[in-house]
Design a protein around this motif. Sequence first.
Motif, PDB file in Angstrom:
ATOM      1  N   ASP A   1       0.834  -1.202   0.000  1.00 13.42           N
ATOM      2  CA  ASP A   1       0.000   0.000   0.000  1.00 13.42           C
ATOM      3  C   ASP A   1       0.872   1.257   0.000  1.00 13.42           C
ATOM      4  O   ASP A   1       0.580   2.239  -0.699  1.00 13.42           O
ATOM      5  CB  ASP A   1      -0.921   0.036   1.226  1.00 13.42           C
ATOM      6  N   VAL A   2       1.934   1.231   0.790  1.00 13.53           N
ATOM      7  CA  VAL A   2       2.854   2.372   0.844  1.00 13.53           C
ATOM      8  C   VAL A   2       3.520   2.576  -0.516  1.00 13.53           C
ATOM      9  O   VAL A   2       3.635   3.707  -1.000  1.00 13.53           O
ATOM     10  CB  VAL A   2       3.907   2.183   1.959  1.00 13.53           C
ATOM     11  N   GLU A   3       3.910   1.479  -1.145  1.00 12.75           N
ATOM     12  CA  GLU A   3       4.532   1.591  -2.469  1.00 12.75           C
ATOM     13  C   GLU A   3       3.561   2.205  -3.475  1.00 12.75           C
ATOM     14  O   GLU A   3       3.941   3.072  -4.265  1.00 12.75           O
ATOM     15  CB  GLU A   3       5.005   0.229  -2.966  1.00 12.75           C
ATOM     16  N   ALA A   4       2.293   1.780  -3.443  1.00 12.82           N
ATOM     17  CA  ALA A   4       1.295   2.342  -4.363  1.00 12.82           C
ATOM     18  C   ALA A   4       1.118   3.842  -4.112  1.00 12.82           C
ATOM     19  O   ALA A   4       1.023   4.638  -5.057  1.00 12.82           O
ATOM     20  CB  ALA A   4      -0.033   1.603  -4.213  1.00 12.82           C
ATOM     21  N   LEU A   5       1.093   4.246  -2.857  1.00  9.29           N
ATOM     22  CA  LEU A   5       0.984   5.660  -2.500  1.00  9.29           C
ATOM     23  C   LEU A   5       2.189   6.437  -3.031  1.00  9.29           C
ATOM     24  O   LEU A   5       2.044   7.534  -3.599  1.00  9.29           O
ATOM     25  CB  LEU A   5       0.893   5.795  -0.978  1.00  9.29           C
ATOM     26  N   CYS A   6       3.376   5.873  -2.881  1.00 10.50           N
ATOM     27  CA  CYS A   6       4.598   6.525  -3.372  1.00 10.50           C
ATOM     28  C   CYS A   6       4.603   6.616  -4.890  1.00 10.50           C
ATOM     29  O   CYS A   6       4.996   7.639  -5.456  1.00 10.50           O
ATOM     30  CB  CYS A   6       5.835   5.771  -2.883  1.00 10.50           C
ATOM     31  N   ARG A   7       4.163   5.565  -5.547  1.00  7.82           N
ATOM     32  CA  ARG A   7       4.124   5.563  -7.019  1.00  7.82           C
ATOM     33  C   ARG A   7       3.197   6.672  -7.508  1.00  7.82           C
ATOM     34  O   ARG A   7       3.530   7.424  -8.423  1.00  7.82           O
ATOM     35  CB  ARG A   7       3.682   4.192  -7.530  1.00  7.82           C
ATOM     36  N   GLU A   8       2.037   6.791  -6.870  1.00  5.22           N
ATOM     37  CA  GLU A   8       1.082   7.839  -7.243  1.00  5.22           C
ATOM     38  C   GLU A   8       1.680   9.235  -7.009  1.00  5.22           C
ATOM     39  O   GLU A   8       1.565  10.121  -7.856  1.00  5.22           O
ATOM     40  CB  GLU A   8      -0.193   7.665  -6.422  1.00  5.22           C
TER      41      GLU A   8
ATOM     42  N   PHE B   1       2.588  11.014  10.478  1.00  5.49           N
ATOM     43  CA  PHE B   1       1.497  11.113   9.508  1.00  5.49           C
ATOM     44  C   PHE B   1       1.116   9.779   8.899  1.00  5.49           C
ATOM     45  O   PHE B   1       0.382   9.741   7.913  1.00  5.49           O
ATOM     46  CB  PHE B   1       1.865  12.091   8.386  1.00  5.49           C
ATOM     47  N   GLY B   2       1.618   8.677   9.451  1.00  4.20           N
ATOM     48  CA  GLY B   2       1.348   7.376   8.860  1.00  4.20           C
ATOM     49  C   GLY B   2       1.972   7.298   7.484  1.00  4.20           C
ATOM     50  O   GLY B   2       2.924   8.034   7.171  1.00  4.20           O
ATOM     51  N   PRO B   3       1.446   6.447   6.609  1.00  2.12           N
ATOM     52  CA  PRO B   3       1.994   6.323   5.260  1.00  2.12           C
ATOM     53  C   PRO B   3       1.975   7.628   4.457  1.00  2.12           C
ATOM     54  O   PRO B   3       2.798   7.817   3.570  1.00  2.12           O
ATOM     55  CB  PRO B   3       1.094   5.262   4.609  1.00  2.12           C
ATOM     56  N   LEU B   4       1.068   8.539   4.787  1.00  2.71           N
ATOM     57  CA  LEU B   4       1.019   9.830   4.102  1.00  2.71           C
ATOM     58  C   LEU B   4       2.355  10.560   4.186  1.00  2.71           C
ATOM     59  O   LEU B   4       2.710  11.338   3.299  1.00  2.71           O
ATOM     60  CB  LEU B   4      -0.102  10.697   4.685  1.00  2.71           C
ATOM     61  N   GLY B   5       3.130  10.296   5.231  1.00  2.49           N
ATOM     62  CA  GLY B   5       4.437  10.930   5.380  1.00  2.49           C
ATOM     63  C   GLY B   5       5.346  10.688   4.189  1.00  2.49           C
ATOM     64  O   GLY B   5       6.132  11.560   3.812  1.00  2.49           O
ATOM     65  N   TYR B   6       5.222   9.517   3.562  1.00  2.00           N
ATOM     66  CA  TYR B   6       6.023   9.232   2.375  1.00  2.00           C
ATOM     67  C   TYR B   6       5.654  10.178   1.233  1.00  2.00           C
ATOM     68  O   TYR B   6       6.533  10.707   0.554  1.00  2.00           O
ATOM     69  CB  TYR B   6       5.803   7.787   1.922  1.00  2.00           C
ATOM     70  N   ALA B   7       4.365  10.374   1.011  1.00  2.00           N
ATOM     71  CA  ALA B   7       3.914  11.276  -0.057  1.00  2.00           C
ATOM     72  C   ALA B   7       4.328  12.713   0.255  1.00  2.00           C
ATOM     73  O   ALA B   7       4.712  13.465  -0.655  1.00  2.00           O
ATOM     74  CB  ALA B   7       2.401  11.175  -0.236  1.00  2.00           C
TER      75      ALA B   7
END
Length: 151
Positions: free
Chosen positions: A31-38, A129-135
């Motif tokens: 899920d984190v990878e998909a968020l980063c890809r987007e 920020f949870g996974p949002l921190g990556y974005a």
Amino acid sequence: MGPTVYVINGPNLNLLGSREPDTYGRATLADVEALCREACERHGFGLDFRQSNHEGDLVSWIQEAGASGAVGVVLNAAAYTHTSIALLDAVAAVAVPVIEVHITNVHAREPFRRTSYLSKAAKGVICGFGPLGYALAIAGLAGLQTQGDRS
């Protein structure tokens, strides 16, 4: 595909979604990878997404990102954040910005988590920020590139 962002994940992040979900949430590393890809696509970047439980892999990948002229590195070194001088040295050695990311607010947790070797050399730190921190980190790298700041 434009320039590349390396997203490097450290030990136990392969267990996201199942490891301590009350602390780290239910999102998986996929899920984190998909968020980063987007996020990378939004900014015209390519993505190189990796995870390892081995410190030396992380050091090598940071060096690879620097040698390749990547946009930058988003680094969640997990527990190595608090213990690894080798990772500090790698972050300090590369000529690309490194953004340190943590899913949880490390300052609201155990005292040992409040110490980061990486912060001394990282361009910035995002936590809580949870996974949002990556974005957010990827958006930060895009902003740095726009400003011409690659250090």
